[in-house]
Design a protein around this motif. Structure first.
Motif, PDB file in Angstrom:
ATOM      1  N   ARG A   1      25.440  50.109  53.463  1.00 44.96           N
ATOM      2  CA  ARG A   1      26.116  50.507  54.970  1.00 44.96           C
ATOM      3  C   ARG A   1      25.899  51.934  55.054  1.00 44.96           C
ATOM      4  NH1 ARG A   1      31.273  47.053  53.025  1.00 44.96           N
ATOM      5  NH2 ARG A   1      30.476  45.102  52.577  1.00 44.96           N
TER       6      ARG A   1
ATOM      7  N   GLY B   1      36.226  47.628  54.678  1.00 49.30           N
ATOM      8  CA  GLY B   1      34.767  47.312  54.449  1.00 49.30           C
ATOM      9  C   GLY B   1      34.009  48.893  54.078  1.00 49.30           C
TER      10      GLY B   1
ATOM     11  N   HIS C   1      41.463  46.337  62.321  1.00 51.66           N
ATOM     12  CA  HIS C   1      40.792  45.126  62.714  1.00 51.66           C
ATOM     13  C   HIS C   1      40.984  44.532  64.348  1.00 51.66           C
ATOM     14  CE1 HIS C   1      39.916  43.959  58.171  1.00 51.66           C
ATOM     15  NE2 HIS C   1      38.970  44.944  58.719  1.00 51.66           N
TER      16      HIS C   1
ATOM     17  N   TYR D   1      38.791  47.221  66.176  1.00 55.84           N
ATOM     18  CA  TYR D   1      37.446  47.425  65.885  1.00 55.84           C
ATOM     19  C   TYR D   1      36.544  46.143  65.591  1.00 55.84           C
ATOM     20  CZ  TYR D   1      38.412  52.459  66.280  1.00 55.84           C
ATOM     21  OH  TYR D   1      38.807  53.614  66.725  1.00 55.84           O
ATOM     22  N   GLY D   2      37.339  44.963  65.046  1.00 56.72           N
ATOM     23  CA  GLY D   2      36.682  43.904  64.746  1.00 56.72           C
ATOM     24  C   GLY D   2      36.824  44.210  63.273  1.00 56.72           C
ATOM     25  N   THR D   3      36.471  42.980  62.614  1.00 56.54           N
ATOM     26  CA  THR D   3      36.660  42.389  61.110  1.00 56.54           C
ATOM     27  C   THR D   3      35.484  42.908  60.347  1.00 56.54           C
ATOM     28  OG1 THR D   3      36.036  40.125  61.529  1.00 56.54           O
ATOM     29  CG2 THR D   3      38.526  40.720  61.556  1.00 56.54           C
ATOM     30  N   GLY D   4      34.461  43.318  61.187  1.00 55.52           N
ATOM     31  CA  GLY D   4      33.418  43.806  60.278  1.00 55.52           C
ATOM     32  C   GLY D   4      33.437  45.111  59.702  1.00 55.52           C
ATOM     33  N   PRO D   5      32.431  45.414  58.522  1.00 51.32           N
ATOM     34  CA  PRO D   5      32.686  46.279  57.744  1.00 51.32           C
ATOM     35  C   PRO D   5      32.881  47.928  58.592  1.00 51.32           C
ATOM     36  CG  PRO D   5      30.999  44.876  56.854  1.00 51.32           C
ATOM     37  CD  PRO D   5      31.391  44.467  58.225  1.00 51.32           C
TER      38      PRO D   5
ATOM     39  N   ASP E   1      32.386  54.761  62.159  1.00 50.54           N
ATOM     40  CA  ASP E   1      32.151  53.535  62.951  1.00 50.54           C
ATOM     41  C   ASP E   1      33.689  53.390  63.756  1.00 50.54           C
ATOM     42  OD1 ASP E   1      29.810  52.915  62.115  1.00 50.54           O
ATOM     43  OD2 ASP E   1      30.268  51.697  60.466  1.00 50.54           O
TER      44      ASP E   1
END
Length: 421
Positions: A4, A79, A312, A315-319, A324
């Motif tokens: 990442r 993440g 989360h 920004y959402g639960t993705g790494p 970011d």
């Protein structure tokens, strides 16, 4: 996990091929910090009370290990690479001089001619110059030569002194705070500029935000625990409205200037509603010790879970790594953390017996600066003696004096003071 992070995030100031291919660049960073002398010195530096005052209370090293654990766990939920964040947490206090913020205050006052002093700027200086591990092609030390991502994560205030805002609040003795918060001295700007390449000026990476919050969480909870065990705080005192108002004044002076009494009352009510909040005075029994440990665990989990969910949600639960996202700390969580920090500050840091000790500590640091500035080079440790020989101006020589004094532990500062007098 490192996938990442791009090639620039994994780069080092001086390129060093890995000796063991199975380790990631960030695992190498963590190992270098763990084996550093700068980290070991924290065992003899002040946290809330002096490190020799009791076997149970925390010193800077034990506090740092706890911050690192909180930071690693929170990083995994978001993440971030846990090694990057843990290394930043392990590094976050290594720039502290003897006697912590009290010593920092003196060094800041006495080093104006060479660009001032700040513990976080000193951390960067140690990581990139003073802690011997790697050298460049000319044989000059580049410190631990950590990756860009790890150095950036270790930088709490990513700006020089000229970009710092005016200090606010007061010191423990009631005098106005005078220490500006910044992360780099002017003569360390080349590596700082390399580290910050591509970053928005003044913006901290997510990993640095996680490190900073973990520090707040750990010392808000653990300083309170130490103070309860030491008999300096009985949480039942806060049932008294008058005492609460005094504590809230300290919260505003030190941490949250815009917090109202009503907000802080609500924060305390929410904390005391947790099942582990004590209902009886601490008596040192095993059951009381266990109850206090349960309280610290519940509070850490409460704060980290709140921040994780809020971040989360936005920004959402993705790494999430580097730039970011920004960490989201709900207002209620910030008030609860500030409430706990303020309780410890009011009953421990502002206590009359501690304030009198702090006066002596400041005198010791000031005397050491004077003695080294005016004395012969052989007073310095060999590495700093070599720096002194290379210094080409009075300001550069003063910086070496400050580096030497800042490297001392509480105990060694007292021993040097007794010897040099």
């Amino acid at each position: 996990m490192t996938s990442r992070y791009d090639e620039a995030a994994c780069a080092r100031w001086v390129d060093e091929p890995p000796k063991r291919a199975e380790r990631t660049p960030f695992e190498r960073d963590r190992a270098r910090l763990v084996h550093s002398a700068a980290l070991r010195r924290l065992a003899a530096k002040t946290q809330v009370v002096g490190p020799q005052s009791d076997d149970f209370v925390r010193n800077r090293l034990t506090h740092t290990l706890e911050v690192a654990q909180v930071a690693r766990d929170l990083a995994k939920t978001l993440g971030c690479d846990p090694d990057v964040v843990e290394t930043a947490a392990l590094a976050h206090d290594i720039g502290h001089p003897p006697f912590g913020h009290n010593g920092e205050r003196v060094l800041a006052e006495l080093s104006a001619a060479c660009g001032g002093f700040e513990g976080n700027a000193q951390t960067l200086r140690i990581l990139t110059r003073l802690e011997a591990k790697s050298v460049d092609a000319a044989g000059r030390s580049v410190g631990l030569n950590l990756t860009r991502a790890t150095l950036d994560a270790s930088t709490k205030y990513p700006w020089p002194r000229t970009g710092a805002t005016d200090p606010r609040g007061v010191h423990a003795d009631g005098t106005a705070s005078a220490v500006r918060k910044f992360g780099v001295y002017d003569d360390d700007l080349p590596v700082f500029s390399w580290m910050r390449a591509g970053a928005e000026p003044g913006r901290r990476c997510l990993e640095a935000q996680v490190m900073d919050l973990s520090d707040d969480v750990a010392y808000s909870v653990h300083d309170l625990e130490d103070a309860v065990v030491a008999g300096r705080i009985d949480l039942s005192w806060l049932r008294d409205t008058g005492r609460r108002r005094e504590v809230w004044g300290t919260v505003r002076d030190w941490y949250l200037p815009d917090a109202s009494d009503a907000e802080l009352d609500e924060a305390l009510d929410a904390l005391s509603a947790t099942g582990a909040w004590p209902t009886a005075p601490y008596d040192g029994s095993r059951s009381a010790q266990a109850a206090l440990k349960n309280l610290t665990s519940d509070l850490i989990g409460r704060f980290c879970t709140s921040v994780q969910h809020a971040t989360h949600e936005k920004y959402g639960t993705g790494p999430l790594v580097r730039y970011d996202a920004d960490l989201v700390v709900p207002r209620a969580t910030g008030l609860e953390i500030g409430c706990l920090k303020g309780i410890a500050a009011h009953y421990v840091m502002r206590a009359d017996d501690r304030v009198s000790v702090m006066v002596t500590q400041r005198e010791v640091v000031a005397d050491l600066v004077t003695a080294l500035r005016d004395g012969p080079p052989d007073l310095f440790e060999p590495a700093f003696r070599a720096d002194l020989a290379e210094a080409g101006s009075d300001a550069a020589r003063l910086r070496v004096v400050v580096d030497q004094v800042a490297s001392l532990t509480d105990a060694s500062a007292l021993a040097w003071h007794a010897r040099l007098r």
